[in-house]
Design a protein around this motif. Structure first.
Motif, PDB file in Angstrom:
ATOM      1  N   LEU A 417      27.605  16.134 -24.880  1.00  0.00           N
ATOM      2  CA  LEU A 417      28.073  16.643 -26.172  1.00  0.00           C
ATOM      3  C   LEU A 417      28.757  15.511 -26.924  1.00  0.00           C
ATOM      4  O   LEU A 417      29.311  14.594 -26.300  1.00  0.00           O
ATOM      5  CB  LEU A 417      29.087  17.792 -25.979  1.00  0.00           C
ATOM      6  CG  LEU A 417      28.541  19.174 -25.595  1.00  0.00           C
ATOM      7  CD1 LEU A 417      29.700  20.108 -25.299  1.00  0.00           C
ATOM      8  CD2 LEU A 417      27.667  19.755 -26.702  1.00  0.00           C
ATOM      9  N   ALA A 425      23.033  15.247 -26.995  1.00  0.00           N
ATOM     10  CA  ALA A 425      24.392  15.708 -27.281  1.00  0.00           C
ATOM     11  C   ALA A 425      24.430  16.456 -28.609  1.00  0.00           C
ATOM     12  O   ALA A 425      25.008  17.549 -28.714  1.00  0.00           O
ATOM     13  CB  ALA A 425      25.355  14.517 -27.293  1.00  0.00           C
ATOM     14  N   GLU A 429      25.200  20.549 -29.278  1.00  0.00           N
ATOM     15  CA  GLU A 429      26.371  20.990 -30.041  1.00  0.00           C
ATOM     16  C   GLU A 429      26.050  22.269 -30.816  1.00  0.00           C
ATOM     17  O   GLU A 429      26.910  23.141 -30.986  1.00  0.00           O
ATOM     18  CB  GLU A 429      26.827  19.886 -30.988  1.00  0.00           C
ATOM     19  CG  GLU A 429      28.180  20.165 -31.610  1.00  0.00           C
ATOM     20  CD  GLU A 429      28.721  18.967 -32.348  1.00  0.00           C
ATOM     21  OE1 GLU A 429      29.694  18.358 -31.858  1.00  0.00           O
ATOM     22  OE2 GLU A 429      28.163  18.633 -33.410  1.00  0.00           O
ATOM     23  N   LEU A 443      30.808  25.225 -19.687  1.00  0.00           N
ATOM     24  CA  LEU A 443      30.273  23.879 -19.824  1.00  0.00           C
ATOM     25  C   LEU A 443      30.871  22.957 -18.770  1.00  0.00           C
ATOM     26  O   LEU A 443      32.068  23.034 -18.465  1.00  0.00           O
ATOM     27  CB  LEU A 443      30.594  23.324 -21.212  1.00  0.00           C
ATOM     28  CG  LEU A 443      30.120  24.151 -22.411  1.00  0.00           C
ATOM     29  CD1 LEU A 443      30.612  23.520 -23.702  1.00  0.00           C
ATOM     30  CD2 LEU A 443      28.610  24.275 -22.406  1.00  0.00           C
ATOM     31  N   LEU A 445      31.217  18.897 -18.206  1.00  0.00           N
ATOM     32  CA  LEU A 445      31.103  17.668 -18.981  1.00  0.00           C
ATOM     33  C   LEU A 445      31.662  16.499 -18.181  1.00  0.00           C
ATOM     34  O   LEU A 445      32.449  16.680 -17.248  1.00  0.00           O
ATOM     35  CB  LEU A 445      31.860  17.807 -20.299  1.00  0.00           C
ATOM     36  CG  LEU A 445      31.569  19.082 -21.116  1.00  0.00           C
ATOM     37  CD1 LEU A 445      32.516  19.178 -22.294  1.00  0.00           C
ATOM     38  CD2 LEU A 445      30.112  19.095 -21.579  1.00  0.00           C
ATOM     39  N   THR A 449      36.258  15.075 -24.179  1.00  0.00           N
ATOM     40  CA  THR A 449      36.723  16.305 -24.825  1.00  0.00           C
ATOM     41  C   THR A 449      35.769  16.581 -25.985  1.00  0.00           C
ATOM     42  O   THR A 449      35.539  15.698 -26.819  1.00  0.00           O
ATOM     43  CB  THR A 449      38.153  16.135 -25.354  1.00  0.00           C
ATOM     44  OG1 THR A 449      39.034  15.899 -24.251  1.00  0.00           O
ATOM     45  CG2 THR A 449      38.605  17.379 -26.107  1.00  0.00           C
ATOM     46  N   PRO A 450      35.155  17.762 -26.053  1.00  0.00           N
ATOM     47  CA  PRO A 450      34.173  18.025 -27.111  1.00  0.00           C
ATOM     48  C   PRO A 450      34.757  17.803 -28.502  1.00  0.00           C
ATOM     49  O   PRO A 450      35.897  18.157 -28.788  1.00  0.00           O
ATOM     50  CB  PRO A 450      33.803  19.499 -26.895  1.00  0.00           C
ATOM     51  CG  PRO A 450      34.128  19.770 -25.461  1.00  0.00           C
ATOM     52  CD  PRO A 450      35.309  18.916 -25.147  1.00  0.00           C
ATOM     53  N   SER A 451      33.949  17.226 -29.376  1.00  0.00           N
ATOM     54  CA  SER A 451      34.397  16.940 -30.735  1.00  0.00           C
ATOM     55  C   SER A 451      34.487  18.196 -31.588  1.00  0.00           C
ATOM     56  O   SER A 451      35.394  18.339 -32.407  1.00  0.00           O
ATOM     57  CB  SER A 451      33.443  15.944 -31.410  1.00  0.00           C
ATOM     58  OG  SER A 451      33.422  14.717 -30.744  1.00  0.00           O
ATOM     59  N   HIS A 452      33.532  19.091 -31.404  1.00  0.00           N
ATOM     60  CA  HIS A 452      33.449  20.259 -32.288  1.00  0.00           C
ATOM     61  C   HIS A 452      34.559  21.252 -31.931  1.00  0.00           C
ATOM     62  O   HIS A 452      34.671  21.680 -30.780  1.00  0.00           O
ATOM     63  CB  HIS A 452      32.089  20.934 -32.152  1.00  0.00           C
ATOM     64  CG  HIS A 452      31.779  21.868 -33.278  1.00  0.00           C
ATOM     65  ND1 HIS A 452      32.427  23.073 -33.445  1.00  0.00           N
ATOM     66  CD2 HIS A 452      30.891  21.767 -34.308  1.00  0.00           C
ATOM     67  CE1 HIS A 452      31.946  23.683 -34.517  1.00  0.00           C
ATOM     68  NE2 HIS A 452      31.010  22.912 -35.061  1.00  0.00           N
ATOM     69  N   ILE A 455      33.662  24.446 -30.048  1.00  0.00           N
ATOM     70  CA  ILE A 455      33.399  24.288 -28.606  1.00  0.00           C
ATOM     71  C   ILE A 455      34.687  23.952 -27.874  1.00  0.00           C
ATOM     72  O   ILE A 455      35.016  24.536 -26.829  1.00  0.00           O
ATOM     73  CB  ILE A 455      32.337  23.200 -28.376  1.00  0.00           C
ATOM     74  CG1 ILE A 455      31.009  23.614 -29.021  1.00  0.00           C
ATOM     75  CG2 ILE A 455      32.158  22.926 -26.887  1.00  0.00           C
ATOM     76  CD1 ILE A 455      29.937  22.552 -28.976  1.00  0.00           C
ATOM     77  N   ARG A 456      35.433  23.003 -28.444  1.00  0.00           N
ATOM     78  CA  ARG A 456      36.663  22.545 -27.793  1.00  0.00           C
ATOM     79  C   ARG A 456      37.656  23.687 -27.606  1.00  0.00           C
ATOM     80  O   ARG A 456      38.278  23.829 -26.546  1.00  0.00           O
ATOM     81  CB  ARG A 456      37.282  21.434 -28.626  1.00  0.00           C
ATOM     82  CG  ARG A 456      38.533  20.817 -28.017  1.00  0.00           C
ATOM     83  CD  ARG A 456      39.067  19.684 -28.880  1.00  0.00           C
ATOM     84  NE  ARG A 456      39.467  20.130 -30.210  1.00  0.00           N
ATOM     85  CZ  ARG A 456      38.874  19.767 -31.336  1.00  0.00           C
ATOM     86  NH1 ARG A 456      37.844  18.942 -31.309  1.00  0.00           N
ATOM     87  NH2 ARG A 456      39.312  20.217 -32.513  1.00  0.00           N
ATOM     88  N   TRP A 461      35.271  25.003 -20.788  1.00  0.00           N
ATOM     89  CA  TRP A 461      34.630  23.773 -20.318  1.00  0.00           C
ATOM     90  C   TRP A 461      35.493  23.111 -19.254  1.00  0.00           C
ATOM     91  O   TRP A 461      36.708  23.241 -19.243  1.00  0.00           O
ATOM     92  CB  TRP A 461      34.336  22.806 -21.464  1.00  0.00           C
ATOM     93  CG  TRP A 461      35.494  22.492 -22.359  1.00  0.00           C
ATOM     94  CD1 TRP A 461      35.956  23.224 -23.416  1.00  0.00           C
ATOM     95  CD2 TRP A 461      36.349  21.343 -22.270  1.00  0.00           C
ATOM     96  NE1 TRP A 461      37.039  22.615 -23.997  1.00  0.00           N
ATOM     97  CE2 TRP A 461      37.296  21.465 -23.320  1.00  0.00           C
ATOM     98  CE3 TRP A 461      36.400  20.239 -21.432  1.00  0.00           C
ATOM     99  CZ2 TRP A 461      38.285  20.510 -23.530  1.00  0.00           C
ATOM    100  CZ3 TRP A 461      37.384  19.287 -21.639  1.00  0.00           C
ATOM    101  CH2 TRP A 461      38.317  19.429 -22.680  1.00  0.00           C
TER     102      TRP A 461
END
Length: 606
Positions: A417, A425, A429, A443, A445, A449-452, A455-456, A461
């Motif tokens: 991601l 990735a 997303e 999730l 990973l 740390t997911p950007s979106h 999702i974050r 996750w």
């Protein structure tokens, strides 16, 4: 928890030196003082080392590494072996690599659980510019590969705060994942040896006078010349009344250097070279010496300091950062480049009873920090916090109503991601936010740390290192892997082979993945796959580019092991599906075309 600990060092020449003794002490005392954990030692021998004193404890086990090739074959190819993924380690919660920078130790290329590296020092790296000759170009290449792999692990232990700062600064490690553990000392060093043992050791080494002890080595950073020069600079009366006992492993060239220098300085008759000694002999030397002389330029910790303090021995040592930390006020610290000042302070320690007594008393207070129960307590706190993180919480608005439906299928989802730079990735997303509306997706990973924000803050996750433990405790209904021809998928590839599931195969040919991941995997496995699936063999150490130049791109895609293991596959084209069914006609394969965002700008976080 089940904690594995690497005991390879006990099968090498380092077994009775500082690093080996630390590995042995860590295994023994984790088992002794942490009965709530199962400690599992690993090595290549059929039985645990006879040096190990915990085999009888109910929470200690020993297991032999299970590898498809002999240990030396892997070492001849590099530094890595796949033992972290073997069935003998499958049930672990964590694995501690006790000497990852030693040249004769194989490192795990990864594992489905967290790996913890114990770093003793970065001395070669610290001296790289001033002493590049300390290693050949090939040795530097292997050392760099070890540093790279160590930095890829999950958590780190160091033997001192000094080394902790070094690894954070030089390797860029996150400080919150690095614990300065310290070094534990065997209780034997506190107990005076018997008179009979003392007499035997003195006779063995022809020690017939009071003596100054130096535990050193034939290495530029050990500053061994200062040992002889400082003793030679003592007043004549002290030289006549004392011997200099130098303890270290000696080969013929190093012995010749020691003898030659002692002879030039006129002290050869007063020098005793013991070579390496066992623990019993070392304990006698500490208890019988008049002082310890330890003039190293650089040490990660300085184990002789705490051994001397335990034995009640006053110390004259280098004024360097690690010694200030280790010894505190229990040593007289001197500029290691000034042998004259070292001699002056040694003279004071030998002649001033009140100074000696102050140093001994300070040492007995200081050494309490380095008893094994205190060290293990620190280790246990760190491991418990690191390996058992709190359960993740899903924050903010919940677009994914599946989380509230207990009947929803629970899916472990391995992917890339953003901020990882990959088309896969970016693709995921959008995809995972849609999937989460229909299944209970979690999730897994690697180090991001997911950007979106959706999702974050809106999905569950975890680190992929937590998967094995979570899957054991509550098995997932389905595991999904996204695999492409990118080195970032290295761990996902390993997980897919050992925890089979559904694979979204983004690239039919994975042959470029192998050389890209050569710093992550042993190339012996590529040889094995080529032999098994294509009936071709190549001489060992043949460069990858020479091998792949002789293999057709489409007919030798190196995807067979992954396809064979998977329960089913998803691909993006009918062409890929047809190619897979030529080799694996019974394998379920679905064609899943790429999705397109109605408005690509919706993927961009506000």
């Amino acid at each position: 928890m089940k904690i594995g600990i690497d005991l390879q060092t006990l099968e090498t020449f380092e077994a009775d030196r500082g690093i080996g003794r630390y590995a042995r002490g860590l295994a023994e005392n984790l088992a002794r003082y942490c009965p709530h954990h199962t400690i599992i030692g690993f090595g290549f021998a059929e039985q645990p080392s006879s040096l190990l004193n915990c085999a009888q404890l109910p929470n200690f086990q020993y297991r032999r590494f299970d590898l498809p090739h002999p240990r030396l074959d892997y070492l001849s190819e590099g530094i890595l072996a796949p033992f972290g993924w073997s069935n003998t380690l499958r049930d672990l919660d964590a694995y501690i690599v006790t000497s990852p920078l030693m040249p004769d130790i194989l490192l795990p290329d990864g594992a489905p659980f967290p790996i913890i590296a114990l770093v003793h020092d970065l001395i070669p790296l610290l001296y790289r510019r001033s002493h590049p000759e300390q290693m050949s170009d090939y040795q530097w290449m292997l050392y760099d590969a070890r540093l790279e792999k160590v930095a890829d692990y999950d958590f780190w232990l160091t033997n001192s705060e000094t080394t902790r700062r070094d690894v954070c600064r030089l390797l860029g490690l996150p400080p919150e994942r690095v614990c300065a553990l310290g070094i534990g000392i065997s209780e034997d060093f506190f107990d005076p040896p018997s008179r009979a043992t003392i007499r035997r050791i003195r006779e063995r080494y022809a020690i017939h006078s009071p003596f100054v002890l130096s535990v050193t080595g034939h290495h530029y950073r050990k500053n061994w010349q200062a040992v002889f020069e400082s003793f030679a600079a003592l007043p004549a009366a002290l030289r006549r009344s004392h011997q200099l006992v130098v303890t270290c492993r000696l080969d013929a060239p190093s012995r010749d250097d020691f003898v030659s220098l002692a002879n030039r300085l006129g002290i050869l008759r007063r020098v005793v070279l013991t070579d390496a000694v066992d623990d019993e002999g070392l304990r006698v030397l500490y208890h019988e010496a008049a002082a310890l002389l330890f003039p190293s330029f650089c040490e990660g910790f300085g184990m002789p300091l705490i051994e001397a303090m335990a034995a009640g021995l006053p110390i004259v040592a280098s004024d360097i950062e690690s010694f200030r930390e280790t010894a505190g006020h229990a040593a007289v610290l001197v500029d290691p480049a000034r042998s004259d000042q070292m001699a002056e302070q040694l003279k004071n320690v030998l002649g001033d009873k009140s100074l000696r007594q102050r140093l001994v008393e300070a040492g007995r207070r200081q050494v309490e920090k380095y008893r094994w129960p205190a060290v293990i307590q620190t280790a246990d706190r760190f491991l418990s916090k690191a390996l058992c993180p709190p359960e993740p919480t899903v924050q903010g608005e919940q677009p994914c109503s599946a989380h509230s439906r207990p009947t929803a299928e629970r899916v472990a989802y391995f992917t890339l991601l953003p901020p990882q730079v990959s088309g896969i990735a970016d693709y995921n997303e959008s995809l995972v936010r849609e999937l989460a509306k229909h299944v209970q997706i979690e999730l897994f990973l690697d180090g991001i740390t997911p950007s979106h924000p959706g999702i974050r803050d809106g999905l569950v996750w975890h680190s992929s290192r937590q998967f094995a433990r979570r899957h054991r405790e509550r098995p997932y209904d389905l595991i999904v892997y996204h695999i492409g021809n990118n080195v970032l998928h290295g761990r996902h590839y390993r997980m897919a082979l050992h925890f089979p599931g559904i694979v979204m195969l983004h690239d039919y040919c994975l042959r470029f993945f192998a050389p890209l991941s050569n710093r992550q995997f042993s190339f012996l496995e590529i040889h094995d796959d080529i032999a098994q699936y294509y009936g071709r063999s190549f001489p060992r150490r043949t460069p990858p580019e020479h091998i792949f130049a002789q293999l057709d791109l489409l007919d030798h895609p190196l995807n067979e092991r992954l396809i064979e293991t998977a329960f089913g596959l998803m691909v993006h084209s009918q062409w890929s599906r047809n190619r897979i069914h030529r080799r694996f006609p019974d394998k379920p394969v679905e064609v899943v075309p790429f999705g397109v965002d109605p408005d690509p700008r919706s993927r961009i976080p506000a």
